[in-house]
Scaffold this motif. Structure first.
Motif, short mmCIF file in Angstrom:
data_model
loop_
_atom_site.label_atom_id
_atom_site.label_comp_id
_atom_site.label_asym_id
_atom_site.label_seq_id
_atom_site.Cartn_x
_atom_site.Cartn_y
_atom_site.Cartn_z
N ASP A 1 38.71 35.77 54.83
CA ASP A 1 38.64 35.88 53.38
C ASP A 1 38.02 37.20 52.96
O ASP A 1 37.00 37.64 53.52
N ILE A 2 38.61 37.82 51.94
CA ILE A 2 38.11 39.07 51.38
C ILE A 2 37.36 38.81 50.09
O ILE A 2 36.33 39.43 49.80
N GLY A 3 37.87 37.88 49.29
CA GLY A 3 37.28 37.56 48.00
C GLY A 3 38.29 36.82 47.16
O GLY A 3 39.42 36.56 47.58
N PRO A 4 37.92 36.44 45.92
CA PRO A 4 38.86 35.75 45.03
C PRO A 4 40.05 36.64 44.68
O PRO A 4 39.97 37.88 44.74
N THR A 5 41.15 36.01 44.29
CA THR A 5 42.33 36.74 43.83
C THR A 5 42.81 36.15 42.51
O THR A 5 42.74 34.93 42.30
N PRO A 6 43.31 36.99 41.61
CA PRO A 6 43.88 36.48 40.36
C PRO A 6 45.25 35.87 40.62
O PRO A 6 45.89 36.14 41.64
N GLY A 7 45.70 35.06 39.69
CA GLY A 7 47.05 34.54 39.79
C GLY A 7 48.07 35.61 39.44
O GLY A 7 47.75 36.67 38.92
N PHE A 8 49.32 35.33 39.75
CA PHE A 8 50.39 36.26 39.41
C PHE A 8 51.69 35.49 39.29
O PHE A 8 51.81 34.34 39.74
N ALA A 9 52.68 36.12 38.68
CA ALA A 9 54.02 35.55 38.58
C ALA A 9 55.03 36.67 38.79
O ALA A 9 54.82 37.80 38.33
#
Length: 680
Positions: free
Chosen positions: A608-616
């Motif tokens: 794990d690197i860190g949180p990620t935002p969502g995408f479409a």
């Protein structure tokens, strides 16, 4: 990028280009009568797979044709095609050779077999997972068996089993020539070509398959170049003897090589030399009790080279570095299918493998001797029974026992386990109940499975990681997973749907921690649960709506944290139109934000690197059937040219001439064109 394979023939794609130019003209010239004409016989054939499909109709089983074009751009390796199936993700590190993840489980927790053979990569850093040696168009069938719900395909299937298979075909009554070919061109220098030809008589067949694929560095949505170029080729010849309708002897030989640039590390793969030879025997309908006897033996040899200078510029002050690991795997399997009673069928047998890993380093590596560093041996016995309880219910269950032995052959000074050996005998098994409903249109099921997995090379020796108690992870304990799978599937005239859910408890889960140094392997207790759902609905005779959803959530029960390297909630929505001659489709893919992370921890393929935002992202495709046997398919992926990265992505490395990013970014807007030709 070097052009070490530039001597190989490159396809002449003039007919494809002409087809593209003719496409809009033909569309404008189409009469209203032609547009309203009924669909041809193959109108229901899904030209481009944008939806996930709903499986094979068998619980926890997905069977698909890997030659069908898919979005995103048609797959160039095994991980690429697996990510189109609900529940799969890929740990990304560039343009190729990603590590597939099923239900949040990666590495040896996912059993991958190519034509019934196990192939284990040579790289200690997972440059070459088994799927790196797969070109999907070269296979006839892809089967995914989810969960620990089978015992006949080898050990360790915690997440599931993936089978890339070639059909032998029916024994013809007279000589015949069959085959297919495909060619793909795309943005960023993407070029693929495949030829597959078989000549068969009642007495024998000869099948040859060859492919070549290459791509330059792609650009992300911001126009920044990502170090991601690759080039590879492979070829396979098979000679089969068919003295009667029930007997087969097959000898095959395969060879492949390639190179790949990686955006996540300080070395690239400058050689992936693979050599494979195998012998297979099958005998069917031997007696009313003995329905089939099958056996195969094989050898897979991987000679891999990685370096920091052949596909990139050296960093200022850096010295050339090279590593040359290899792995020699020898294995085999014998199985018999017995019809014990009219309602009960048993598959029983044994499988075995032995693999030796060696390493040599230095730019003058070819003059240096190979040094053994690890050897692993496995022998397993299994039995799987299917009992038809009545016309609508059945029980399937199986047991297997595997004996493992491993030797740590490293001679590193001060290494606690240098010269050590270990052995384990590990049981696994499952039982599943299935019931047909609604006059056979649907099925419900529930299965309980338990699997014990021996730690693999990467968890014990590869990477030279520490344990909690010393400077070697060689004695890491086996994982013990118990999992419940439940679900249902249904197929009607217009609607097909499936849903599956699982929950597991894992004792001694093998967790990899990369930071802080030194890197460490430790056993923890964990659990995870999740579901996959898919549906396909015929809105009208020529219109189909596809949708899928996949979710998994894991917990590190020892530390009270999220289990690392779990994919986010993901959904797909596809709309397809097909009248048999023309087709068009759209795929909308959505990934949610993932903030359940444990930074620096994960598995052998990534941390794990860190949180990620969502995408479409949105992808579009269309096709035209030039002839009964020829179809041209075109598509555009990431239509809006978004800059994004997958949550299961490696961190971007600092490579001279490239922008460093926290994660490896995905390609920006990408066009592609594929032509398929059936020769039968």
């Amino acid at each position: 990028m070097r052009t070490r394979f530039s001597h190989l023939p490159v396809p002449v794609l003039t007919p494809v280009a002409l087809a593209v130019l003719a496409w809009p003209v033909a569309l404008l010239a189409q009469t209203p009568e032609a547009a309203a004409a009924p669909a041809s016989d193959d109108a229901t054939y899904r030209v481009v797979v944008t939806g996930a499909g709903t499986g094979s109709g068998q619980p926890l089983t997905v069977v698909t044709d890997p030659r069908q074009a898919r979005q995103p751009i048609p797959a160039q390796d095994g991980a690429d095609i697996l990510k189109t199936i609900p529940g799969f993700s890929v740990i990304r590190k560039g343009g190729t050779d990603g590590d597939p993840v099923l239900r949040g489980m990666a590495g040896s927790r996912l059993n991958v077999l190519l034509d019934g053979e196990q192939i284990l990569g040579g790289c200690g850093g997972r440059m070459d997972p088994p799927t790196a040696y797969v070109f999907p168009d070269a296979y006839d069938r892809l089967t995914v068996l989810k969960g620990p719900q089978t015992v006949i395909h080898g050990p360790g299937n915690v997440a599931g089993t993936v089978l890339f298979e070639r059909d032998r075909g029916d024994r013809p009554t007279r000589p015949e020539l069959t085959g297919n070919a495909s060619a793909t061109v795309g943005a960023f220098g993407r070029r693929d070509i495949l030829g597959d030809l078989q000549y068969a008589t009642p007495d024998f067949y000869l099948r040859g398959t060859g492919n070549y694929t290459t791509s330059g560095n792609y650009k992300n949505g911001d126009g920044n170049t990502v170090h991601s170029a690759y080039e590879r080729w492979s070829g396979r010849m098979a000679l089969g003897l068919t003295p009667d309708d029930n007997t087969l002897y097959e000898l095959h030989y395969a060879r492949s090589d390639g190179e790949a640039a990686y955006a996540d590390r300080m070395m690239d793969g400058s050689r992936f030399d693979r050599e494979s030879i195998g012998l297979r025997f099958e005998k069917r309908n031997i007696s009313p009790r003995l329905r089939k006897l099958e056996a195969n033996v094989y050898r897979n040899y991987i000679d891999h080279v990685m370096d920091n200078y052949s596909m990139r510029a050296l960093k200022p002050g850096a010295k050339p570095a090279l590593s040359n690991p290899d792995r020699d795997t020898v294995g085999g399997r014998v199985a018999a299918t017995l019809q014990l009673t009219p309602a009960t069928r048993l598959v029983t047998g044994l499988d075995a493998q032995s693999n030796q890993h060696t390493l040599r380093t230095g730019t003058d590596y070819q003059s240096r001797p190979r040094i053994d560093n690890a050897e692993y041996r496995q022998l397993g016995v299994f039995g799987e029974v299917r009992h038809e309880w009545d016309d609508t219910q059945r029980l399937i269950g199986g047991l297997r026992v595997d004996h493992w032995k491993a030797d740590d052959e490293r001679s590193t000074p001060g290494l606690a386990t240098a010269g050590a050996s270990r052995s384990e005998t590990l049981p696994s098994g499952f039982v599943r109940w299935e019931r047909d409903i609604d006059q056979g249109q649907g099925t419900v099921y529930a299965g309980l499975g338990h699997v014990q997995r021996f730690p693999d090379f990467w968890e014990t020796v590869g990477g030279n990681r520490f344990s909690e108690t010393g400077n070697s992870a060689f004695h890491t304990r086996p994982e013990k997973t118990t999992q419940l799978d439940v679900g249902a599937s249904w197929k009607g005239e217009r609607l097909s749907a499936s849903v599956s859910a699982f929950y597991n408890r894992i004792n001694d889960y093998i967790l990899i921690r990369s930071t802080p140094a030194p890197a460490q392997v430790r056993n923890i207790d964990a659990s995870s649960h999740g579901l996959e759902a898919a549906l396909s609905y015929a809105l009208a005779p020529q219109w189909t709506l596809d949708a899928s959803l996949a979710h998994v959530r894991g917990k590190n029960r020892t530390d009270g944290t999220a289990l690392a390297q779990q994919p986010p909630l993901e959904g797909k929505l596809g709309l397809n139109w097909n009248n048999g001659t023309w087709s068009a489709g759209a795929l909308w893919r959505l990934a949610a934000r993932q903030d359940r992370v444990d930074i620096g921890k994960g598995n052998i393929a990534g941390q794990d690197i860190g949180p990620t935002p969502g995408f479409a992202t949105l992808s579009l495709n269309g096709s035209y059937r030039l002839h009964k046997r020829v179809r041209v398919i075109a598509g555009v992926d990431n239509v809006f040219d978004k800059t994004y990265a997958e949550h299961l992505s490696r961190a971007g490395a600092g490579i001279p001439g490239y922008v460093q990013t926290s994660r490896v970014h995905e390609p920006g807007r990408t066009w592609w064109l594929k032509t398929t030709v059936a020769l039968d």
